[in-house]
Design a protein around this motif. Structure first.
Motif, PDB file in Angstrom:
ATOM      1  N   TYR A 227      -4.313   5.723   9.998  1.00  0.00           N
ATOM      2  CA  TYR A 227      -4.690   5.733   8.145  1.00  0.00           C
ATOM      3  C   TYR A 227      -4.004   4.411   7.505  1.00  0.00           C
ATOM      4  CZ  TYR A 227      -4.874  10.819   9.490  1.00  0.00           C
ATOM      5  OH  TYR A 227      -5.301  11.810  10.009  1.00  0.00           O
ATOM      6  N   PHE A 228      -2.931   4.002   8.010  1.00  0.00           N
ATOM      7  CA  PHE A 228      -2.386   2.934   7.527  1.00  0.00           C
ATOM      8  C   PHE A 228      -3.301   1.619   7.666  1.00  0.00           C
ATOM      9  CE2 PHE A 228       0.388  -0.915   7.368  1.00  0.00           C
ATOM     10  CZ  PHE A 228       0.923  -0.962   6.342  1.00  0.00           C
ATOM     11  N   GLY A 229      -3.895   1.524   8.877  1.00  0.00           N
ATOM     12  CA  GLY A 229      -4.662   0.326   9.153  1.00  0.00           C
ATOM     13  C   GLY A 229      -6.004   0.531   8.190  1.00  0.00           C
ATOM     14  N   TYR A 230      -6.624   1.832   8.108  1.00  0.00           N
ATOM     15  CA  TYR A 230      -7.835   2.034   7.183  1.00  0.00           C
ATOM     16  C   TYR A 230      -7.530   1.330   5.694  1.00  0.00           C
ATOM     17  CZ  TYR A 230     -10.823   4.445   4.048  1.00  0.00           C
ATOM     18  OH  TYR A 230     -11.786   4.614   2.835  1.00  0.00           O
ATOM     19  N   TRP A 231      -6.318   1.831   5.088  1.00  0.00           N
ATOM     20  CA  TRP A 231      -5.934   1.588   3.607  1.00  0.00           C
ATOM     21  C   TRP A 231      -5.660   0.076   3.833  1.00  0.00           C
ATOM     22  CZ3 TRP A 231      -7.314   4.425   0.479  1.00  0.00           C
ATOM     23  CH2 TRP A 231      -7.292   5.981   0.727  1.00  0.00           C
ATOM     24  N   PHE A 232      -5.158  -0.687   4.789  1.00  0.00           N
ATOM     25  CA  PHE A 232      -4.651  -1.835   4.861  1.00  0.00           C
ATOM     26  C   PHE A 232      -5.927  -2.900   4.844  1.00  0.00           C
ATOM     27  CE2 PHE A 232      -3.028  -6.059   6.988  1.00  0.00           C
ATOM     28  CZ  PHE A 232      -1.860  -5.841   6.018  1.00  0.00           C
ATOM     29  N   ASP A 233      -6.818  -2.383   5.783  1.00  0.00           N
ATOM     30  CA  ASP A 233      -8.236  -2.908   5.740  1.00  0.00           C
ATOM     31  C   ASP A 233      -8.906  -2.975   4.377  1.00  0.00           C
ATOM     32  OD1 ASP A 233      -7.501  -3.728   8.436  1.00  0.00           O
ATOM     33  OD2 ASP A 233      -8.979  -2.343   9.133  1.00  0.00           O
ATOM     34  N   LEU A 234      -8.848  -1.934   3.665  1.00  0.00           N
ATOM     35  CA  LEU A 234      -9.446  -1.805   2.444  1.00  0.00           C
ATOM     36  C   LEU A 234      -9.014  -3.021   1.521  1.00  0.00           C
ATOM     37  CD1 LEU A 234     -10.027   1.916   1.765  1.00  0.00           C
ATOM     38  CD2 LEU A 234     -11.749   0.301   2.390  1.00  0.00           C
ATOM     39  N   ILE A 235      -7.557  -3.091   1.336  1.00  0.00           N
ATOM     40  CA  ILE A 235      -7.161  -3.921   0.609  1.00  0.00           C
ATOM     41  C   ILE A 235      -7.593  -5.387   0.703  1.00  0.00           C
ATOM     42  CG2 ILE A 235      -4.790  -4.965  -0.251  1.00  0.00           C
ATOM     43  CD1 ILE A 235      -3.746  -2.088   0.029  1.00  0.00           C
ATOM     44  N   PHE A 236      -7.674  -5.839   2.114  1.00  0.00           N
ATOM     45  CA  PHE A 236      -7.761  -7.140   2.204  1.00  0.00           C
ATOM     46  C   PHE A 236      -9.326  -7.427   2.576  1.00  0.00           C
ATOM     47  CE2 PHE A 236      -3.291  -6.807   3.192  1.00  0.00           C
ATOM     48  CZ  PHE A 236      -2.737  -8.148   2.416  1.00  0.00           C
ATOM     49  N   ASP A 237     -10.077  -6.507   2.305  1.00  0.00           N
ATOM     50  CA  ASP A 237     -11.477  -6.667   2.499  1.00  0.00           C
ATOM     51  C   ASP A 237     -12.202  -7.192   1.402  1.00  0.00           C
ATOM     52  OD1 ASP A 237     -14.317  -6.540   3.353  1.00  0.00           O
ATOM     53  OD2 ASP A 237     -14.332  -4.469   3.947  1.00  0.00           O
ATOM     54  N   TYR A 238     -12.356  -8.393   1.256  1.00  0.00           N
ATOM     55  CA  TYR A 238     -12.770  -9.114   0.101  1.00  0.00           C
ATOM     56  C   TYR A 238     -14.244  -8.402  -0.481  1.00  0.00           C
ATOM     57  CZ  TYR A 238     -15.708 -11.919   3.050  1.00  0.00           C
ATOM     58  OH  TYR A 238     -16.799 -12.350   3.880  1.00  0.00           O
ATOM     59  N   SER A 239     -14.941  -8.119   0.713  1.00  0.00           N
ATOM     60  CA  SER A 239     -16.361  -7.383   0.190  1.00  0.00           C
ATOM     61  C   SER A 239     -16.469  -6.364  -0.897  1.00  0.00           C
ATOM     62  CB  SER A 239     -17.349  -7.285   1.367  1.00  0.00           C
ATOM     63  OG  SER A 239     -16.459  -6.230   2.332  1.00  0.00           O
ATOM     64  N   LYS A 251      -3.379   0.620  -8.258  1.00  0.00           N
ATOM     65  CA  LYS A 251      -2.318   1.506  -8.314  1.00  0.00           C
ATOM     66  C   LYS A 251      -2.680   2.545  -7.184  1.00  0.00           C
ATOM     67  CE  LYS A 251      -0.223   0.806 -12.898  1.00  0.00           C
ATOM     68  NZ  LYS A 251      -0.165   1.541 -14.140  1.00  0.00           N
ATOM     69  N   LEU A 252      -3.693   3.267  -7.187  1.00  0.00           N
ATOM     70  CA  LEU A 252      -4.221   4.368  -6.314  1.00  0.00           C
ATOM     71  C   LEU A 252      -4.182   3.498  -4.638  1.00  0.00           C
ATOM     72  CD1 LEU A 252      -5.205   6.800  -5.536  1.00  0.00           C
ATOM     73  CD2 LEU A 252      -7.752   6.114  -5.860  1.00  0.00           C
ATOM     74  N   MET A 253      -4.665   2.392  -4.590  1.00  0.00           N
ATOM     75  CA  MET A 253      -4.633   1.887  -3.284  1.00  0.00           C
ATOM     76  C   MET A 253      -3.255   1.527  -2.773  1.00  0.00           C
ATOM     77  SD  MET A 253      -8.040   1.555  -2.520  1.00  0.00           S
ATOM     78  CE  MET A 253      -8.016   0.439  -1.036  1.00  0.00           C
ATOM     79  N   ILE A 254      -2.351   1.073  -3.625  1.00  0.00           N
ATOM     80  CA  ILE A 254      -0.699   0.585  -3.267  1.00  0.00           C
ATOM     81  C   ILE A 254      -0.295   2.100  -3.022  1.00  0.00           C
ATOM     82  CG2 ILE A 254       1.442  -0.145  -3.905  1.00  0.00           C
ATOM     83  CD1 ILE A 254      -0.804  -2.217  -3.200  1.00  0.00           C
ATOM     84  N   LYS A 255      -0.541   3.160  -3.591  1.00  0.00           N
ATOM     85  CA  LYS A 255       0.366   4.475  -3.563  1.00  0.00           C
ATOM     86  C   LYS A 255      -0.244   5.091  -2.436  1.00  0.00           C
ATOM     87  CE  LYS A 255       0.580   8.947  -5.761  1.00  0.00           C
ATOM     88  NZ  LYS A 255       0.356   9.814  -6.799  1.00  0.00           N
TER      89      LYS A 255
END
Length: 616
Positions: A227-239, A251-255
């Motif tokens: 789960y953490f990897g999924y959110w982490f990848d989303l944040i750093f996925d520039y696309s 805020k939603l992503m960070i939360k």
């Protein structure tokens, strides 16, 4: 697949696998460990000689010679070990890479319907972490080699300790009495053995509890990491960064990341707190053991039974002995735990494909004449009670252009995935030229289809490699396919042409392309394959109206002599098709030409009229 006793057979499996993929690594490890075990005893033995020499006022030359021998031998072994550790790092890295390659190949070959299950995805995560992190086959082999090193250390230690328990000469009762007399008897060694056994037992019990806590944390950590990897990848996925910014999703992503991280941190703290409490017990046991050894050997020195130099040697040797025996206990506990982690790797690697592996070769036909028939086919997804397809009967007329239409969730994409054997029918048969498609060689059968799914993917490879799906390819043919797919103008602006890397994941000079351009490349990829069946799932959804019109104008030429199937929500794209298949709730409710279906006034007519106002 549950392994009731993961330790059973794991050692043999790991040794066999390691020897197979990195030959000679096990022997290399054992040699390195044997040398490592011997090195400390050079210092222990020589230091005792030097100390005794200084106390007895031996000649300087004799003492200095011992010092030089000690330094020379120790330095030589350090240099050799330094070189061997470098080789070990390379070989261990090679082992890890080959294990990852095995996992990758397995993942690419496993049945698609098995891979997409939640439990399989969890097992994939456990297998990767089990083989490379918590289990780490390299660490597992190292632990096995450590046992050999510690056994060698025990042998070296015992060899130095034996004289400690041999009575010293014939002593009278006046010169030796009470405690000194007892310490000079061979059976006084049982004191040291009792202390040793107590410490080893305590260490084994606490290590076992500690490893159980670690395993429990690992089980929970697998899900958190996913789960953490999924959110982490989303944040750093520039696309997808534009969506985060435009919809103010920061805020939603960070939360979400904080929630996942908070749960993981809480689990980690619970594990650490419990582990610290457990680990405090062997710490006290070790302190008691050291106190007992110093008292035993020190008293012998005080009573004149051994020299000061020998006192230092015996204490050091006994400490090494205890550390090695305790270490072996620790290694066995670690091996047991790593066996459990590695069992996930073997469970995953041993998953059997359910797909029937046929052997019949597909017919080699110059005219590309193939007939597909769905005969009373029904299908439901795993863990679902709803039929995705029900009693589907359909023949794909040879050489024709077919459209598959219907509302969302009607079964259109499922129909195509069954056709391509990504899934097997729950009921009924799919026939190719009158033969059940399961009886054909799967790889040969897959070559019959060139597909562009709605959720197609391109890769961070060169443009030509994306089109051809290969390292070596026909550059002229790749260029022609890109041209037919409407990519000529964009290609002409790329300085490196077909060698242009796409995206920046693996190349900092990678080129970013739009969704429409990516879709054209995907279409070109399907054309390059030159398969008898061309299947397009929403093939122009990302294209502008002009580009879409150009694609449809060229479709006749693109699929000339082939059987084509189009899935589309744009009803206007169906007019050029010979046969239109209409799905609703997993069933085919209508089929025919555009004019025939419009005259019938059914679902197709309803869908067409709903969009007609926009065409007008």
């Amino acid at each position: 697949m549950k392994n009731k006793n993961p330790k059973r057979g794991t050692v043999k499996k790991v040794l066999a696998l390691t020897h197979r993929i990195v030959p000679g690594y096990i022997i290399f490890l054992l040699t390195t460990k044997m040398m490592a075990a011997a090195q400390p005893f050079i210092g222990i033995y020589c230091t005792s000689l030097i100390l005794d020499g200084l106390i007895h006022l031996d000649r300087f030359e004799s003492i200095f010679k011992t010092v030089l021998i000690m330094i020379a031998l120790d330095s030589l072994l350090v240099l050799i070990r330094w070189r061997l550790e470098g080789i070990n790092w390379v070989k261990r890295h090679e082992l890890i890479q080959k294990i990852n390659k095995m996992l990758s190949i397995k993942t690419m070959e496993i049945d698609f319907d098995i891979l997409e299950k939640h439990e399989t995805l969890d097992l994939v995560k456990k297998a990767k972490e089990g083989a490379n992190s918590y289990g780490d086959i390299g660490a597992f082999c190292n632990n096995l080699a450590d046992i050999i090193e510690k056994l060698a250390t025990i042998v070296y230690s015992v060899a130095l300790l034996v004289p400690l328990f041999i009575p010293k000469g014939l002593q009278t009762s006046e010169s030796l009495s009470g405690l000194s007399w007892f310490l000079n008897q061979w059976y006084s060694l049982f004191i040291m053995l009792a202390v040793l056994a107590f410490h080893v037992l305590i260490s084994y019990k606490t290590n076992k509890k500690s490893s159980l806590l670690q395993k429990q944390f690992f089980e929970k950590n697998v899900s958190y990491n996913r789960y953490f990897g999924y959110w982490f990848d989303l944040i750093f996925d520039y696309s997808i960064g534009k969506y985060i910014r435009l919809y103010k999703m920061q805020k939603l992503m960070i939360k979400r990341v904080e929630e996942t991280n908070k749960n993981l941190e809480q689990e980690f703290n619970n594990w650490i707190n419990k582990d610290i409490k457990i680990s405090f017990i062997p710490f006290l046991s070790q302190a008691f053991m050291q106190l007992a050894s110093y008292a035993y050997v020190g008293l012998k020195a005080v009573f004149g039974l051994i020299s000061a130099g020998k006192c230092l040697m015996y204490v050091s040797s006994y400490t090494r002995l205890v550390e090695s025996i305790t270490g072996i206990s620790d290694n066995f506990v670690k091996i047991r735990m790593e066996s459990q982690y590695l069992s996930f790797f073997y469970d995953y690697m041993e998953i059997k494909n359910k797909r029937y592996e046929g052997t019949i070769p597909t017919e080699k036909r110059d005219d590309n004449i193939f007939e597909i028939e769905f005969r009373d086919v029904s299908f439901k997804y795993a863990n679902s009670e709803t039929w995705a397809l029900r009693h589907v009967n359909q023949k794909i007329t040879l050489g024709t252009k077919n459209a598959v239409v219907g509302k969302n969730g009607a079964g259109k994409t499922t129909f195509i995935k069954l056709l391509c054997r990504l899934y097997e029918p729950s009921e009924g048969q799919i026939l190719l030229n009158g033969v059940d498609i399961r009886y054909y060689d799967y790889e040969e059968y897959a070559k019959l289809f060139a597909i562009v799914f709605q959720d197609f993917n391109l890769f961070s490879f060169a443009l030509g490699e994306n089109v051809s799906g290969s390292v070596d390819y026909d550059r002229g043919r790749a260029t022609k396919c890109l041209d037919e797919a409407g990519f000529r103008e964009r290609l002409s602006k790329m300085e490196k042409g077909l060698d242009t890397p796409l995206y920046q994941y693996s190349d900092e000079n990678g080129v970013e392309i739009s969704g429409g351009e990516a879709q054209k490349i995907a279409i070109a990829r399907s054309l390059y394959k030159d398969a008898p069946f061309v299947i397009m799932d929403e093939p122009t959804s990302a294209l502008d109206p002009v580009a879409e019109y150009e694609i449809y104008q060229n479709f006749d030429k693109m699929v000339e002599g082939k059987t084509s199937i189009y899935i589309s929500h744009r009803m206007s794209s169906c007019r050029f098709c010979d046969n239109i298949i209409v799905f609703d709730e997993g069933k085919i409710i209508e089929q025919g030409s555009h004019d025939k279906l419009m005259d019938a006034g059914g679902l197709y007519s309803e869908l067409w009229n709903a969009q007609a106002q926009y065409y007008a």
